[in-house]
Every structure is written in structure tokens, then in C-alpha cells.
Design an enzyme around this catalytic site. Structure first.
Site, PDB file in Angstrom:
ATOM      1  N   THR A  77       6.638   2.257  -2.050  1.00  0.00           N
ATOM      2  CA  THR A  77       5.579   3.052  -2.695  1.00  0.00           C
ATOM      3  C   THR A  77       6.028   4.520  -2.681  1.00  0.00           C
ATOM      4  O   THR A  77       6.736   4.955  -3.570  1.00  0.00           O
ATOM      5  CB  THR A  77       4.221   2.852  -1.988  1.00  0.00           C
ATOM      6  OG1 THR A  77       4.380   3.049  -0.575  1.00  0.00           O
ATOM      7  CG2 THR A  77       3.682   1.450  -2.248  1.00  0.00           C
ATOM      8  N   LYS A 122       9.214  -1.670   4.246  1.00  0.00           N
ATOM      9  CA  LYS A 122       8.830  -0.441   3.576  1.00  0.00           C
ATOM     10  C   LYS A 122       7.863   0.304   4.473  1.00  0.00           C
ATOM     11  O   LYS A 122       7.176  -0.279   5.330  1.00  0.00           O
ATOM     12  CB  LYS A 122       8.204  -0.713   2.209  1.00  0.00           C
ATOM     13  CG  LYS A 122       6.911  -1.493   2.200  1.00  0.00           C
ATOM     14  CD  LYS A 122       5.649  -0.672   2.383  1.00  0.00           C
ATOM     15  CE  LYS A 122       5.592   0.445   1.366  1.00  0.00           C
ATOM     16  NZ  LYS A 122       4.381   1.323   1.649  1.00  0.00           N
ATOM     17  N   THR A 142       1.317   2.180   4.578  1.00  0.00           N
ATOM     18  CA  THR A 142       1.376   0.801   4.938  1.00  0.00           C
ATOM     19  C   THR A 142       2.794   0.461   5.352  1.00  0.00           C
ATOM     20  O   THR A 142       3.744   0.832   4.695  1.00  0.00           O
ATOM     21  CB  THR A 142       0.956  -0.069   3.767  1.00  0.00           C
ATOM     22  OG1 THR A 142      -0.330   0.320   3.339  1.00  0.00           O
ATOM     23  CG2 THR A 142       0.942  -1.515   4.154  1.00  0.00           C
ATOM     24  N   GLU A 162       7.046  10.626   4.904  1.00  0.00           N
ATOM     25  CA  GLU A 162       6.667  11.517   3.811  1.00  0.00           C
ATOM     26  C   GLU A 162       6.872  12.980   4.202  1.00  0.00           C
ATOM     27  O   GLU A 162       6.296  13.470   5.173  1.00  0.00           O
ATOM     28  CB  GLU A 162       5.208  11.273   3.423  1.00  0.00           C
ATOM     29  CG  GLU A 162       4.994   9.917   2.771  1.00  0.00           C
ATOM     30  CD  GLU A 162       3.543   9.565   2.556  1.00  0.00           C
ATOM     31  OE1 GLU A 162       3.287   8.568   1.845  1.00  0.00           O
ATOM     32  OE2 GLU A 162       2.665  10.252   3.098  1.00  0.00           O
ATOM     33  N   ASN A 214       0.134  13.789  -0.131  1.00  0.00           N
ATOM     34  CA  ASN A 214      -1.123  13.104   0.164  1.00  0.00           C
ATOM     35  C   ASN A 214      -2.354  13.796  -0.390  1.00  0.00           C
ATOM     36  O   ASN A 214      -3.450  13.224  -0.351  1.00  0.00           O
ATOM     37  CB  ASN A 214      -1.249  12.927   1.678  1.00  0.00           C
ATOM     38  CG  ASN A 214      -0.308  11.855   2.189  1.00  0.00           C
ATOM     39  OD1 ASN A 214      -0.555  10.668   2.038  1.00  0.00           O
ATOM     40  ND2 ASN A 214       0.806  12.275   2.784  1.00  0.00           N
ATOM     41  N   THR A 227      -4.484  10.258  -7.587  1.00  0.00           N
ATOM     42  CA  THR A 227      -4.796  10.861  -8.892  1.00  0.00           C
ATOM     43  C   THR A 227      -3.556  11.385  -9.583  1.00  0.00           C
ATOM     44  O   THR A 227      -3.636  11.804 -10.725  1.00  0.00           O
ATOM     45  CB  THR A 227      -5.802  12.017  -8.722  1.00  0.00           C
ATOM     46  OG1 THR A 227      -5.286  12.966  -7.779  1.00  0.00           O
ATOM     47  CG2 THR A 227      -7.135  11.499  -8.236  1.00  0.00           C
TER      48      THR A 227
END
Length: 403
Positions: A153, A179, A193, A275, A398, A403
């Protein structure tokens, strides 16, 4: 990569991935791991009390089959969580369609999902993709890598790990794929996740595999954190095809070490791909009152925003470490704590080390990977824990994820 398949990929499995249309990017988002026949399985899941629909189904199915799986169906781009009965219906529908496609029981299908929470899963897209995905399955490394790519992702890189071990004079292979990048603080229990799938061609009975998996998870995936958030979808599944007829019993030290090696490699890869991460930090907590207390200290440090932002700026603000240690709930003596950055003395007996070189400490923390050792001087407990800094890029990713 196909030339090395016979040395890396466990026998008895086929792999593949395709684009079902769940990811806005149009990249592959639906993967399958298919065993030649139902194989031994063991799994651990998130400790979050809000769980995705696939986890509910997975638990039911492993119970119904006494720990056996034929097909693993993984979609990325939609978490199928917080979707009510519709989410469960979608998971069951995926299993039913896969069972028809591969000639097995629906209960032998293990679904997984990752992506945005609270959005209905368009299961019709997965069902429509099954026939072409079935036709493209293969057992080569290229096919295995397709799975690694499709389940991503916000990840930036694919994550795989491999090991081999001799059992009863036979070579056994272990291969793992996973992942995970954000929403990473796994608390896996028997009952971003992070999704992890590990395959082996050893022969192991499900109860023995489940016990072994619990021990392995505790020292690998339960020792990492990126942001302190535990996902609704965390899943770690191990499958054993038994094709080699090399029988592994609970307590087989060499096999468990190899399985731990693969799991730890995957866990550290998740941290490194966190991230917005600029620094990967290895925390070594020693001489705690117990191992559990050492882990509590490590987690308190790993979840401190003040500590993590200091790491982002390579700021050797060791006082923030002390505050996090004191906030851990672990047994401590503030006047007995020693801290090192690598080999650099930072804190001695709870105070600033005489030898502290701030410039050297700052330079050390500029490295993309570094270690911090903390001696609590309370007992024999210890742990190694991997975590990250917290950067502005993490906030950017994040701030508008859905969106």
C-alpha cells in the site's frame, strides 16, 4: 530469478497476482498463494479489539479445518474493516468463489485485506479476477515476487526473506513475504496493516506449528514499532506443505532458528520501510527485572513522540530517553541507569556521562541506522527492539491518506 527458484521457493505452492481494480494507481492489488493440497497452517492476529472481516473469517476457517489451508487470497487497497455485515459477506463470497475456482472447501480459503478502513469492499472485482489469476499462477521466484509487489500500500519496497535448513538429512526451504509501512505496532496474539505469509516445505502438524509460531512472533514482529498504532488487520500466517517429508517436531531448535531468521528479517524490513522514515533505531534494553520489563521500556521509548522527533533531527537529547524509561511502568532505579549511543557513553548512573561528547553523539545519530543501549541494572531481563524516527513526511503521508 527463475533460475534460483529451486533453491529459494518451498515446494508445494504456486503464486500470482493481478490487477482487480482496487488501487487508484491501477497497480496489481490481488494476490494468491495456492497450495497443491490443503497444508498445515498456523496464524496469529492483531490484538486490536476492532478487527477486519477477513480475520473473523480466518479464525472460523482454521478452526473448521483443524489448521489447514489450500488458498490464501490477499487484496490491497481496501481493508474490509468497519464494513459491518457487508464486509463479512464480501469475505465469505471471496472464499466461496476461490473454492469453486480451485476445487476446495470454502473453509480452506484464508482471505486477507489491507488498505483504507471503513470503505465497502467491491468483492465482485476480486471474483471477476480469479479465473485469469488462476491461469497465471506459477511456482517460480518471479511469481512469488508478484505477491510481494501486489500486497503493498504505502510501502516503498517489496519485502521477502529466505532460509534453508537440514531436517533428517533433507533440505527444507522457508520463504516469507510481507507488507507494512505505517500503522505498525504489532501485538500478535494466538487469538498499517502488517500482513505476513511464510511458507515452508517441511512437514509439521498444525498444533506444533502454532506453538512454534507464537514463540517466533514474540521475538520478531512483536519487537517492532513505527508509529505505535496497532492495525485492525495484522496477520501472520505460516504454511507447511510437507512435500519434502522432512518431519519437524515442536522443539526442533534448528528449524525454529531458521523460521525466526526469516521472521526477524521481514520485521526489520517493515521498520526500514516505515512511512517517512529517515532513521532506523535498534534499542537494546539490558539488565531489566525481566524480559517483559525490558520490552515495556523499549515500547515506551519507541512510542515517545519527543524521542522520535529528536531522532529525526539527530538531536542527542538523552533526557527524553530517561523520561520515557521512567514512564514505562518498569522497575527502575533512576540512579542506576546507563545509556550508550553505539559505543559512545551518554549517561552513567542516571546522570550525564563525564565522557559525553555532544558533537560526536550528534554525528552518530545522523546515520540512517544506529543503536542505543540502555542498562537498567535491575536484573537479567533483556530485549532487542527495532523502531524509527518520526518525520514531517510521515505527517504528510497520513494527513490525506484517504483523500
Amino acid at each position: 530469478m527463475s533460475d534460483v527458484s529451486q533453491f529459494l521457493i518451498p515446494a508445494g505452492f504456486r503464486f500470482g497476482a493481478t490487477t482487480a481494480g482496487l488501487k487508484p494507481s491501477g497497480r496489481p492489488d490481488f494476490a494468491l498463494i495456492v497450495a497443491d493440497e490443503p497444508v498445515s497452517a498456523a496464524a496469529v492476529y492483531t490484538a486490536n479489539r476492532i478487527t477486519a472481516a477477513p480475520i473473523t473469517v480466518d479464525k472460523e476457517h482454521l478452526k473448521a479445518t483443524s489448521g489447514h489451508v489450500r488458498v490464501v487470497a490477499i487484496n490491497a487497497g481496501n481493508a474490509n474493516c468497519a464494513a459491518g455485515q457487508a464486509g463479512l459477506d464480501a469475505a465469505y463470497a471471496t472464499c466461496a468463489a476461490a473454492a469453486t475456482e480451485f476445487g476446495c472447501r470454502p473453509e480452506e480459503v484464508f482471505p486477507s485485506s489491507t488498505g483504507v478502513i471503513g470503505v465497502p469492499l467491491p468483492v465482485e472485482k476480486l471474483i471477476a479476477a480469479l479465473p485469469r489469476l488462476n491461469a497465471a499462477l506459477g511456482s517460480e521466484s518471479d511469481h512469488f515476487q508478484q505477491v510481494a509487489q501486489a500486497i503493498l500500500t504505502t510501502d516503498l519496497v517489496e519485502k521477502t526473506a529466505f532460509a534453508g535448513v537440514m531436517v533428517d538429512g533433507k533440505e527444507v526451504r522457508i520463504a516469507g513475504v510481507c507488507k507494512g509501512s505505517g500503522m505498525i505496532h504489532p501485538r500478535l496474539v494466538p487469538h498499517a496493516t502488517m500482513l505476513v505469509y511464510i511458507m515452508t516445505d517441511a512437514e509439521i502438524e498444525p498444533p506444533a506449528l502454532q506453538r512454534m509460531l507464537g514463540r517466533v512472533a514474540e521475538v520478531s514482529f512483536n519487537r517492532i514499532s513505527v508509529d505505535g498504532d496497532t492495525s485492525t488487520n495484522d496477520t501472520l500466517l505460516v504454511l507447511a506443505s510437507g512435500v519434502t517429508e522432512a518431519r519437524v517436531l515442536d522443539g526442533d531448535v534448528e528449524f525454529e532458528e531458521a523460521l525466526t531468521q526469516v521472521a526477524t528479517s521481514l520485521a526489520k524490513q517493515i521498520v526500514a520501510d516505515g512511512e517517512g522514515v529517515q532513521h532506523v533505531v535498534e534499542l537494546r534494553i539490558n539488565s531489566a527485572a525481566s524480559d517483559a520489563e525490558a520490552v515495556a521500556v523499549a515500547r515506551s521509548i519507541a512510542h515517545s513522540l519527543l524521542v522520535k522527533t529528536a531522532w529525526a533531527g539527530s538531536d542527542p537529547n538523552w533526557g527524553r530517553l530517561m523520561a520515557a524509561i521512567g514512564n514505562s511502568g518498569a522497575q527502575i532505579d533512576p540512579d542506576a541507569i546507563d545509556i550508550n549511543f553505539g559505543e559512545l557513553p551518554i549517561c552513567r548512573n542516571g546522570g550525564r556521562a563525564v565522557e559525553l561528547d555532544v558533537a560526536a553523539a550528534h554525528a552518530y545519530l545522523k546515520q540512517p541506522e544506529f543503536s542505543i543501549t540502555i542498562e537498567l541494572n535491575q536484573g537479567q531481563g533483556s530485549c532487542v527492539f527495532w523502531t524509527t524516527d518520526l518525520t514531517a513526511e510521515y505527517v504528510r503521508i497520513n494527513a490525506d491518506y484517504s483523500t
